[in-house]
Design a protein around this motif. Structure first.
Motif, PDB file in Angstrom:
ATOM      1  N   ILE A 260     -53.352 -53.430  87.521  1.00 35.89           N
ATOM      2  CA  ILE A 260     -52.034 -52.824  87.778  1.00 35.89           C
ATOM      3  C   ILE A 260     -51.154 -52.342  87.207  1.00 35.89           C
ATOM      4  O   ILE A 260     -50.771 -50.804  87.823  1.00 35.89           O
ATOM      5  N   ARG A 261     -50.811 -52.486  85.729  1.00 38.21           N
ATOM      6  CA  ARG A 261     -50.202 -51.954  85.251  1.00 38.21           C
ATOM      7  C   ARG A 261     -50.084 -50.205  83.987  1.00 38.21           C
ATOM      8  O   ARG A 261     -50.357 -49.561  84.553  1.00 38.21           O
ATOM      9  N   GLN A 262     -51.929 -50.507  84.309  1.00 35.48           N
ATOM     10  CA  GLN A 262     -53.102 -49.533  83.197  1.00 35.48           C
ATOM     11  C   GLN A 262     -53.317 -48.576  85.410  1.00 35.48           C
ATOM     12  O   GLN A 262     -52.571 -47.080  84.901  1.00 35.48           O
ATOM     13  N   THR A 263     -53.191 -48.948  86.431  1.00 33.69           N
ATOM     14  CA  THR A 263     -53.074 -48.056  87.342  1.00 33.69           C
ATOM     15  C   THR A 263     -51.931 -47.084  87.315  1.00 33.69           C
ATOM     16  O   THR A 263     -52.287 -45.403  88.241  1.00 33.69           O
ATOM     17  N   LEU A 264     -50.925 -47.836  87.262  1.00 31.78           N
ATOM     18  CA  LEU A 264     -49.621 -46.954  87.800  1.00 31.78           C
ATOM     19  C   LEU A 264     -48.999 -45.762  86.390  1.00 31.78           C
ATOM     20  O   LEU A 264     -48.573 -44.894  86.808  1.00 31.78           O
ATOM     21  N   LEU A 265     -49.800 -47.045  85.351  1.00 33.02           N
ATOM     22  CA  LEU A 265     -49.696 -45.174  84.451  1.00 33.02           C
ATOM     23  C   LEU A 265     -50.889 -44.295  84.377  1.00 33.02           C
ATOM     24  O   LEU A 265     -50.505 -42.782  84.580  1.00 33.02           O
ATOM     25  N   GLU A 266     -51.627 -43.939  85.095  1.00 33.40           N
ATOM     26  CA  GLU A 266     -52.556 -43.165  85.368  1.00 33.40           C
ATOM     27  C   GLU A 266     -51.833 -41.930  86.620  1.00 33.40           C
ATOM     28  O   GLU A 266     -52.086 -41.360  86.351  1.00 33.40           O
ATOM     29  N   ASN A 267     -51.242 -43.718  87.555  1.00 36.51           N
ATOM     30  CA  ASN A 267     -50.662 -42.262  88.101  1.00 36.51           C
ATOM     31  C   ASN A 267     -49.237 -41.243  88.464  1.00 36.51           C
ATOM     32  O   ASN A 267     -48.773 -41.027  88.895  1.00 36.51           O
ATOM     33  N   GLY A 268     -49.166 -42.025  86.821  1.00 37.20           N
ATOM     34  CA  GLY A 268     -47.738 -41.399  86.227  1.00 37.20           C
ATOM     35  C   GLY A 268     -46.594 -41.760  87.070  1.00 37.20           C
ATOM     36  O   GLY A 268     -45.510 -40.959  87.677  1.00 37.20           O
ATOM     37  N   SER A 269     -46.592 -43.352  87.462  1.00 37.86           N
ATOM     38  CA  SER A 269     -45.467 -43.951  88.619  1.00 37.86           C
ATOM     39  C   SER A 269     -44.540 -44.236  87.512  1.00 37.86           C
ATOM     40  O   SER A 269     -42.903 -44.510  88.227  1.00 37.86           O
ATOM     41  N   ILE A 270     -44.526 -44.686  85.990  1.00 36.85           N
ATOM     42  CA  ILE A 270     -43.590 -45.293  85.403  1.00 36.85           C
ATOM     43  C   ILE A 270     -43.046 -43.716  84.960  1.00 36.85           C
ATOM     44  O   ILE A 270     -43.892 -43.200  84.088  1.00 36.85           O
ATOM     45  N   TYR A 271     -41.751 -44.119  84.916  1.00 40.26           N
ATOM     46  CA  TYR A 271     -41.553 -42.934  84.050  1.00 40.26           C
ATOM     47  C   TYR A 271     -39.750 -43.189  83.150  1.00 40.26           C
ATOM     48  O   TYR A 271     -40.416 -42.319  81.860  1.00 40.26           O
ATOM     49  N   ALA A 272     -39.816 -44.400  82.939  1.00 39.30           N
ATOM     50  CA  ALA A 272     -38.898 -44.906  81.346  1.00 39.30           C
ATOM     51  C   ALA A 272     -39.234 -46.467  81.773  1.00 39.30           C
ATOM     52  O   ALA A 272     -39.417 -46.794  82.860  1.00 39.30           O
ATOM     53  N   VAL A 273     -39.678 -46.835  80.221  1.00 37.78           N
ATOM     54  CA  VAL A 273     -39.130 -48.703  80.126  1.00 37.78           C
ATOM     55  C   VAL A 273     -37.633 -48.611  78.859  1.00 37.78           C
ATOM     56  O   VAL A 273     -37.392 -47.776  77.934  1.00 37.78           O
ATOM     57  N   ILE A 274     -36.977 -49.286  79.122  1.00 39.96           N
ATOM     58  CA  ILE A 274     -35.659 -49.659  78.424  1.00 39.96           C
ATOM     59  C   ILE A 274     -35.530 -50.828  77.597  1.00 39.96           C
ATOM     60  O   ILE A 274     -36.227 -51.778  78.910  1.00 39.96           O
TER      61      ILE A 274
ATOM     62  N   VAL B 282     -37.943 -48.042  85.219  1.00 33.59           N
ATOM     63  CA  VAL B 282     -37.889 -47.175  86.252  1.00 33.59           C
ATOM     64  C   VAL B 282     -38.944 -46.150  86.171  1.00 33.59           C
ATOM     65  O   VAL B 282     -40.447 -46.027  85.739  1.00 33.59           O
ATOM     66  N   LEU B 283     -39.102 -46.259  88.175  1.00 35.67           N
ATOM     67  CA  LEU B 283     -40.209 -45.721  88.740  1.00 35.67           C
ATOM     68  C   LEU B 283     -39.901 -44.338  89.330  1.00 35.67           C
ATOM     69  O   LEU B 283     -39.435 -44.301  90.118  1.00 35.67           O
ATOM     70  N   LYS B 284     -40.944 -43.523  89.452  1.00 38.62           N
ATOM     71  CA  LYS B 284     -41.127 -42.233  90.181  1.00 38.62           C
ATOM     72  C   LYS B 284     -41.910 -42.396  91.332  1.00 38.62           C
ATOM     73  O   LYS B 284     -43.121 -42.793  90.424  1.00 38.62           O
ATOM     74  N   LYS B 285     -42.302 -41.341  92.038  1.00 39.54           N
ATOM     75  CA  LYS B 285     -43.484 -41.371  92.927  1.00 39.54           C
ATOM     76  C   LYS B 285     -43.612 -39.668  92.823  1.00 39.54           C
ATOM     77  O   LYS B 285     -42.909 -39.099  93.050  1.00 39.54           O
ATOM     78  N   HIS B 286     -45.170 -39.160  92.880  1.00 37.29           N
ATOM     79  CA  HIS B 286     -45.787 -37.826  92.472  1.00 37.29           C
ATOM     80  C   HIS B 286     -44.995 -36.996  91.775  1.00 37.29           C
ATOM     81  O   HIS B 286     -44.511 -35.956  92.495  1.00 37.29           O
ATOM     82  N   ARG B 287     -44.956 -37.656  90.517  1.00 31.56           N
ATOM     83  CA  ARG B 287     -43.746 -36.257  89.948  1.00 31.56           C
ATOM     84  C   ARG B 287     -45.067 -35.715  88.915  1.00 31.56           C
ATOM     85  O   ARG B 287     -46.179 -36.074  89.056  1.00 31.56           O
ATOM     86  N   GLU B 288     -45.007 -34.492  87.809  1.00 27.58           N
ATOM     87  CA  GLU B 288     -45.396 -33.905  86.904  1.00 27.58           C
ATOM     88  C   GLU B 288     -45.250 -34.626  85.474  1.00 27.58           C
ATOM     89  O   GLU B 288     -44.240 -35.342  85.617  1.00 27.58           O
ATOM     90  N   GLY B 289     -46.940 -34.745  86.116  1.00 26.37           N
ATOM     91  CA  GLY B 289     -47.041 -35.973  84.086  1.00 26.37           C
ATOM     92  C   GLY B 289     -47.116 -36.964  83.861  1.00 26.37           C
ATOM     93  O   GLY B 289     -46.708 -37.632  85.052  1.00 26.37           O
TER      94      GLY B 289
END
Length: 531
Positions: free
Chosen positions: A368-382, A400-407
């Motif tokens: 699940i984590r890998q899929t989120l990272l491949e999609n660029g969904s995870i923006y920050a970890v604090i 912190v998560l975001k959808k459909h971002r660049e990078g």
């Protein structure tokens, strides 16, 4: 206007009446329930007075007297219709807090009358349904026998008379209520995790989720594990259009759900802006038939909770796009995360507090984590300090998560040392919160504090997000000066030899009462010289 400190002192003194009869998790229900009833009743009388005189009453006794008079007149029905429309509830003159208070002062308090007032409010509008269901006026915890139980409630009612709620601004009253909730969390301990997120993590989480959305009118905030609703309510402090925010929240525990509803009203949130539900977030998706995506998603779910992880969830839209994997039965952390993320708007931001295990555990969670990272969904970890929460001492993190971002880069922040010790808990002060927000907004690597990791960095680490892999906070050991160390050791050895010689000289000057003692000393000196 009532001073905040005075209001807090009065409200908290109500707890003194109940403390000793029951634990904090129980008496918080009585105190917060009675404070809320007083708020509704006092607001009601103030509205009556305003409709009749176009101003706020100086005293509730004055408002009560006028209400009793007009209810005897032919204008009563028109007044009640207007109150029902504007307040969403009505109270008979003998059901107001002021009337019940006067009974208590005259030793004529009647629990049935107070219960009737609760029932009237709860039956007035769906938004109040079951609101006072946890306030059991007939509980043995209040005392042994009817009289003692009645006396306990009457005493709380008299104490709370000192709280001037109609001349207190909404922010002050709401903040006072939040203070009470925080105090109860401190006294309750582990059970506090059900309803309270400490100030430091809450502020970081909300301010991050609000970043870039401060000026949005009609902002929609969602918390599917809302507890007392504090996280959602904190968001309005960072909005330039707070009166137009719509709040969507769900809570599993009925008593905590009621607490959240009271908290909303005491913060001045209009009924039409409250969309709260009592239910199991993971068991069945909600909301599904109105707004389903939100600008801000805030979450502090129960850590590593159990859930069914039934096969049917693999066809659930919330969980179906993550390599055919579900969060394990013993750890629902990613189930909560994916639920919240599913309900996030493409332009929105989600912030969730979870244990560090979600950053590196493998198997289904790794997929699940890998899929989120491949999609660029995870923006920050604090990474937060340990011992921040009342229900666990383990360190936690904000994702912190975001959808459909660049990078697909991820910002890592190590805030584990940004705290002060305070009694049982570690506390993040304003300077600590500001530091985290500064690092977050700058989104750049800072030695020993933050690291902006590229997708290639993360992939090279097998999608492991453990913060020490990216932010090195270790301190290099000071280089040893061997030459200086040798001189120091030689000086030390010389001093030891001189001390030994002086000690042996002192032994040799001793006199003895018997030849046996003298011989024993010689043997001891011989061993000492060999050492």
């Amino acid at each position: 206007m009532a001073e905040k400190k005075d209001l807090l002192n009065v409200l908290w003194s109500g707890a003194d009446v109940l403390r000793g009869k029951m634990d904090a998790n129980e008496y918080k229900t009585y105190l917060l329930g009675l404070v809320f009833f007083k708020y509704l009743s006092d607001s009601y009388l103030a509205k009556v007075y305003d409709l009749l005189n176009d101003t706020t009453p100086d005293s509730l006794d004055e408002a009560q007297s006028q209400y009793e008079e007009i209810m005897k007149s032919e204008d009563a029905e028109d007044l009640l219709a207007e109150l029902r429309d504007s307040m969403h509830y009505t109270l008979e003159p003998n059901m107001t807090y002021q009337s019940i208070l006067n009974d208590a002062k005259n030793n004529a308090f009647n629990r049935e009358k107070l219960q009737a007032a609760f029932n009237r409010i709860q039956e007035s509008d769906e938004i109040f349904n079951g609101l006072f269901s946890d306030v059991d006026l007939y509980s043995n915890r209040l005392g042994t026998g009817d009289q003692k139980q009645s006396d306990t409630i009457a005493e709380v009612i008299k104490v709370l008379d000192g709280a001037d709620l109609i001349h207190t601004s909404g922010d002050v009253l709401g903040n006072a209520y939040e203070y009470l909730i925080g105090q109860f969390a401190s006294e309750t301990g582990k059970k506090a995790g059900e309803f309270y997120t400490p100030h430091g993590p809450a502020q970081i989480l909300c301010r991050i989720a609000m970043t870039g959305q401060e000026n949005k009118k009609g902002l929609q905030v969602y918390d599917p594990c809302m507890g007392s609703g504090s996280l959602m309510l904190s968001c309005k402090n960072y909005s330039t259009e707070p009166d137009f925010i719509k709040y969507y929240g769900q809570e599993l525990m009925p008593s905590t759900y009621n607490l959240a509803r009271m908290n909303m009203f005491l913060h001045g949130i209009l009924p039409e802006n409250q969309h709260l539900r009592n239910g199991d977030t993971l068991d069945a998706d909600w909301p599904t038939d109105e707004e389903t995506e939100f600008d801000v998603v805030t979450m502090n779910p129960p850590y590593s909770a159990k859930w069914s992880a039934a096969e049917g969830f693999k066809q659930d839209e919330r969980f179906m796009d993550y390599g055919g994997k579900l969060a394990p039965k013993s750890k629902a952390d990613y189930a909560f995360l994916l639920h919240g993320f599913y309900h996030l708007k493409p332009s929105g931001t989600m912030a969730i507090v979870l244990p560090h295990g979600v950053l590196f555990r493998g198997a289904a969670e790794g997929t699940i984590r890998q899929t989120l990272l491949e999609n660029g969904s995870i923006y920050a970890v604090i990474g937060l300090p340990s011992n921040m929460f009342y229900n666990t001492s383990i360190p936690t993190c904000i994702i912190v998560l975001k959808k459909h971002r660049e990078g697909r880069d991820v910002l890592f922040i190590d805030a584990s040392n940004l705290y002060e010790k305070d009694k049982k808990q570690n506390v993040m002060k304003e300077e600590h919160i500001s530091k985290v927000l500064e690092l977050y907004k700058n989104r750049a690597s800072v030695d020993k504090q933050a690291y902006l990791a590229s997708y290639e960095d993360i992939k090279a680490n097998d999608f492991n997000l453990n913060i020490p892999r990216y932010v090195d906070t270790s301190e290099e050991e000071e280089e040893i000066d061997l030459k200086a160390l040798t001189v120091e050791m030689n000086d030390t050895n010389k001093a030891i030899k001189e001390s030994d010689a002086q000690l042996l000289q002192m032994f040799s000057e001793l006199t003895f009462d018997s030849p046996e003692m003298e011989q024993a000393m010689k043997e001891f000196m011989k061993v000492f010289q060999e050492v």
